[in-house]
Design a protein around this motif. Structure first.
Motif, PDB file in Angstrom:
ATOM      1  N   GLY A  83       0.796  -1.223   0.000  1.00  0.00           N
ATOM      2  CA  GLY A  83       0.000   0.000   0.000  1.00  0.00           C
ATOM      3  C   GLY A  83       0.819   1.259   0.000  1.00  0.00           C
ATOM      4  O   GLY A  83       2.035   1.254  -0.212  1.00  0.00           O
ATOM      5  N   ALA A  84       0.127   2.350   0.249  1.00  0.00           N
ATOM      6  CA  ALA A  84       0.713   3.688   0.205  1.00  0.00           C
ATOM      7  C   ALA A  84       0.950   4.203   1.608  1.00  0.00           C
ATOM      8  O   ALA A  84       0.040   4.220   2.432  1.00  0.00           O
ATOM      9  N   GLY A  85       2.171   4.639   1.827  1.00  0.00           N
ATOM     10  CA  GLY A  85       2.476   5.222   3.125  1.00  0.00           C
ATOM     11  C   GLY A  85       3.141   6.584   2.998  1.00  0.00           C
ATOM     12  O   GLY A  85       4.231   6.761   3.506  1.00  0.00           O
ATOM     13  N   GLY A  86       2.551   7.542   2.342  1.00  0.00           N
ATOM     14  CA  GLY A  86       1.195   7.456   1.826  1.00  0.00           C
ATOM     15  C   GLY A  86       1.038   8.195   0.509  1.00  0.00           C
ATOM     16  O   GLY A  86       1.979   8.717  -0.066  1.00  0.00           O
ATOM     17  N   ILE A  87      -0.228   8.271   0.117  1.00  0.00           N
ATOM     18  CA  ILE A  87      -0.641   9.152  -0.970  1.00  0.00           C
ATOM     19  C   ILE A  87      -0.908  10.533  -0.370  1.00  0.00           C
ATOM     20  O   ILE A  87      -1.663  10.657   0.593  1.00  0.00           O
ATOM     21  N   MET A  88      -0.292  11.568  -0.941  1.00  0.00           N
ATOM     22  CA  MET A  88      -0.499  12.925  -0.449  1.00  0.00           C
ATOM     23  C   MET A  88      -1.748  13.484  -1.143  1.00  0.00           C
ATOM     24  O   MET A  88      -1.698  14.018  -2.258  1.00  0.00           O
ATOM     25  N   LEU A  89      -2.886  13.314  -0.482  1.00  0.00           N
ATOM     26  CA  LEU A  89      -4.183  13.506  -1.124  1.00  0.00           C
ATOM     27  C   LEU A  89      -4.391  14.892  -1.731  1.00  0.00           C
ATOM     28  O   LEU A  89      -4.996  14.999  -2.808  1.00  0.00           O
ATOM     29  N   PRO A  90      -3.928  15.991  -1.111  1.00  0.00           N
ATOM     30  CA  PRO A  90      -4.141  17.297  -1.734  1.00  0.00           C
ATOM     31  C   PRO A  90      -3.471  17.449  -3.101  1.00  0.00           C
ATOM     32  O   PRO A  90      -3.799  18.381  -3.843  1.00  0.00           O
ATOM     33  N   ASN A  91      -2.533  16.560  -3.443  1.00  0.00           N
ATOM     34  CA  ASN A  91      -1.898  16.622  -4.765  1.00  0.00           C
ATOM     35  C   ASN A  91      -2.791  16.069  -5.871  1.00  0.00           C
ATOM     36  O   ASN A  91      -2.432  16.177  -7.049  1.00  0.00           O
ATOM     37  N   HIS A  92      -3.929  15.439  -5.509  1.00  0.00           N
ATOM     38  CA  HIS A  92      -4.681  14.656  -6.482  1.00  0.00           C
ATOM     39  C   HIS A  92      -6.179  14.947  -6.417  1.00  0.00           C
ATOM     40  O   HIS A  92      -6.697  15.358  -5.377  1.00  0.00           O
ATOM     41  N   ALA A  93      -6.859  14.660  -7.507  1.00  0.00           N
ATOM     42  CA  ALA A  93      -8.320  14.591  -7.486  1.00  0.00           C
ATOM     43  C   ALA A  93      -8.722  13.301  -6.793  1.00  0.00           C
ATOM     44  O   ALA A  93      -8.173  12.232  -7.080  1.00  0.00           O
ATOM     45  N   GLY A 115      -2.919   4.596   2.604  1.00  0.00           N
ATOM     46  CA  GLY A 115      -2.566   5.577   3.619  1.00  0.00           C
ATOM     47  C   GLY A 115      -2.574   6.966   3.013  1.00  0.00           C
ATOM     48  O   GLY A 115      -2.062   7.174   1.907  1.00  0.00           O
ATOM     49  N   LEU A 116      -3.158   7.922   3.730  1.00  0.00           N
ATOM     50  CA  LEU A 116      -3.351   9.273   3.208  1.00  0.00           C
ATOM     51  C   LEU A 116      -2.638  10.308   4.070  1.00  0.00           C
ATOM     52  O   LEU A 116      -2.750  10.300   5.296  1.00  0.00           O
ATOM     53  N   GLY A 117      -1.923  11.214   3.406  1.00  0.00           N
ATOM     54  CA  GLY A 117      -1.309  12.340   4.083  1.00  0.00           C
ATOM     55  C   GLY A 117      -1.815  13.638   3.492  1.00  0.00           C
ATOM     56  O   GLY A 117      -2.347  13.660   2.385  1.00  0.00           O
ATOM     57  N   ARG A 118      -1.634  14.735   4.226  1.00  0.00           N
ATOM     58  CA  ARG A 118      -2.127  16.031   3.734  1.00  0.00           C
ATOM     59  C   ARG A 118      -0.997  16.978   3.340  1.00  0.00           C
ATOM     60  O   ARG A 118      -1.257  18.048   2.808  1.00  0.00           O
ATOM     61  N   LEU A 168     -15.772  -1.366  -2.934  1.00  0.00           N
ATOM     62  CA  LEU A 168     -14.588  -2.180  -2.637  1.00  0.00           C
ATOM     63  C   LEU A 168     -14.052  -1.982  -1.223  1.00  0.00           C
ATOM     64  O   LEU A 168     -13.242  -2.772  -0.752  1.00  0.00           O
ATOM     65  N   GLN A 169     -14.472  -0.909  -0.544  1.00  0.00           N
ATOM     66  CA  GLN A 169     -14.082  -0.709   0.855  1.00  0.00           C
ATOM     67  C   GLN A 169     -12.566  -0.832   1.044  1.00  0.00           C
ATOM     68  O   GLN A 169     -12.090  -1.535   1.943  1.00  0.00           O
ATOM     69  N   VAL A 170     -11.798  -0.173   0.206  1.00  0.00           N
ATOM     70  CA  VAL A 170     -10.334  -0.184   0.351  1.00  0.00           C
ATOM     71  C   VAL A 170      -9.969   0.404   1.717  1.00  0.00           C
ATOM     72  O   VAL A 170     -10.428   1.499   2.065  1.00  0.00           O
ATOM     73  N   PRO A 171      -9.169  -0.303   2.529  1.00  0.00           N
ATOM     74  CA  PRO A 171      -8.832   0.217   3.862  1.00  0.00           C
ATOM     75  C   PRO A 171      -8.105   1.560   3.789  1.00  0.00           C
ATOM     76  O   PRO A 171      -7.098   1.692   3.088  1.00  0.00           O
ATOM     77  N   ILE A 172      -8.626   2.539   4.501  1.00  0.00           N
ATOM     78  CA  ILE A 172      -8.032   3.873   4.542  1.00  0.00           C
ATOM     79  C   ILE A 172      -7.361   4.081   5.893  1.00  0.00           C
ATOM     80  O   ILE A 172      -7.948   3.816   6.948  1.00  0.00           O
ATOM     81  N   TRP A 173      -6.103   4.534   5.840  1.00  0.00           N
ATOM     82  CA  TRP A 173      -5.350   4.955   7.013  1.00  0.00           C
ATOM     83  C   TRP A 173      -5.111   6.459   6.897  1.00  0.00           C
ATOM     84  O   TRP A 173      -4.949   6.971   5.801  1.00  0.00           O
ATOM     85  N   LEU A 174      -5.028   7.131   8.027  1.00  0.00           N
ATOM     86  CA  LEU A 174      -4.562   8.512   8.026  1.00  0.00           C
ATOM     87  C   LEU A 174      -3.146   8.546   8.577  1.00  0.00           C
ATOM     88  O   LEU A 174      -2.837   7.887   9.575  1.00  0.00           O
ATOM     89  N   LEU A 175      -2.307   9.317   7.893  1.00  0.00           N
ATOM     90  CA  LEU A 175      -0.902   9.450   8.262  1.00  0.00           C
ATOM     91  C   LEU A 175      -0.653  10.865   8.741  1.00  0.00           C
ATOM     92  O   LEU A 175      -1.312  11.804   8.274  1.00  0.00           O
ATOM     93  N   GLY A 176       0.294  11.018   9.650  1.00  0.00           N
ATOM     94  CA  GLY A 176       0.561  12.365  10.124  1.00  0.00           C
ATOM     95  C   GLY A 176       1.898  12.498  10.814  1.00  0.00           C
ATOM     96  O   GLY A 176       2.502  11.510  11.250  1.00  0.00           O
TER      97      GLY A 176
END
Length: 338
Positions: A83-93, A115-118, A168-176
């Motif tokens: 997985g992603a540790g992480g995807i930097m969500l503000p960079n993407h749609a 995994g999502l980062g801001r 699909l309920q892909v597991p979402i993590w928040l990273l910080g």
């Protein structure tokens, strides 16, 4: 949260964070086969998950197209979560991320983490190139997470659907690396991964916020924390300390605002940094969450970290120049697992 045959250290799973390092004198094309080889090794050793991190405009990190590399690693392994540790969500749609990870989950069902980062994962000029605007509101990130959850829902609201992705309920993590995502993860009842491998000063505060404010959800009944740690281990203390000079040089170059490829180890790190720079790098690479030494010392420090934090999982980054030495470092860590 873990597959059945994963091994554990003191009853918690260990995982791997890979930045797909690009060595001095090398290219990203040469780094990708090494990531595949490492993933295959650590899967056999019993590590739980293998995450890749989004960074941009950094010559020493090749994981910028993170979802593409996740698919490559997942296709070369069998059971381990990737997985992603992480995807930097503000960079993407958010729709694009939903479709990418919906595709990954469809190809490798039950194995993909998101995994999502801001943060942008880069400098401001590159962030502008990625997003075309720097007018980001901190409130946008919670909204984006909510949008993403909706795209993965069984019955999403709205006209636009993520195909694949829906249901699909892909597991979402928040990273910080601060308290913001800790509080958001707690409010949403999501698992939380803290970047203690480069932000150790805020670790205990963020963990307290997450545990104190956690609200059970359909995802989790109780908090689940994964901490990032740096581990560089070898058969002797002296050799581990020598190997660690590559990571120290990497953080020194970032401190100077001149990111470089991963440099080979050197005999005397004091030849390349000032006293002030040494103190700054050592503050970032705190001895509590950056563990350099032989197997005995690493075990002692892991025990102390778990006693202090009560973490549910650890994800390990090992920035080692020589690939065989890097694999050996994870082998030694694997020897500590039950």
């Amino acid at each position: 949260m873990k597959r059945k045959n994963v091994k554990t250290f003191n009853s918690i799973p260990l995982s791997v964070l890979d930045l797909a390092p690009v060595n001095e004198g090398s290219t990203p094309a040469e780094s990708f086969p090494k990531s595949v080889d490492l993933a295959q090794h650590v899967e056999k050793l019993g590590f739980n998950r293998y995450w890749l991190a989004e960074h941009h405009n950094m010559p020493g990190i090749a994981s910028s197209a993170t979802s593409v590399l996740i698919g490559h690693i997942a296709g070369a392994t069998n059971e381990m979560r990737v997985g992603a540790g992480g995807i930097m969500l503000p960079n993407h749609a958010t729709l694009v991320i939903a479709e990418q990870f919906g595709t990954l989950e469809s190809l490798y069902p039950g194995r993909i983490d998101l995994g999502l980062g801001r943060a942008p994962g880069t400098d401001q000029a590159t962030a502008f190139a990625l997003r075309r605007t720097l007018n980001q509101n901190p409130e946008d990130f919670p909204m984006q997470v909510k949008e993403l959850e909706n795209y993965f829902a069984d019955e999403p609201s709205g006209y636009v659907r993520a195909v694949p992705g829906e249901g699909l309920q892909v597991p979402i993590w928040l990273l910080g690396s601060s308290g913001f995502s800790a509080q958001l993860a707690a409010q949403k009842g999501l698992p939380f991964s803290f970047a203690s491998h480069f932000a150790p000063d805020y670790m205990m505060e963020a963990l307290k916020l997450y545990h104190d404010q956690f609200q059970p959800s359909h995802v989790l009944d109780e908090p689940y924390v994964m901490l990032g740690v740096n581990i560089i281990t070898a058969d002797t203390q002296e050799h581990a300390e020598w190997l660690a000079t590559s990571q120290q040089q990497q953080f020194l170059s970032l401190r100077r605002g001149e990111p470089t490829k991963l440099k080979p180890p050197i005999d005397n790190i004091d030849d390349v940094w000032s006293g002030f720079e040494r103190a700054a790098v050592e503050q970032t690479l705190s001895s509590q969450t950056t563990m350099v030494g032989d197997k005995g010392l690493v075990k002692e420090k892991l025990d102390a970290l778990l006693e202090a934090t009560k973490a549910d999982e650890l994800i390990i980054n090992s920035q080692i120049y020589n690939h065989n030495e890097r694999v050996r470092s994870y082998e030694i860590i694997g020897e500590l697992m039950e």
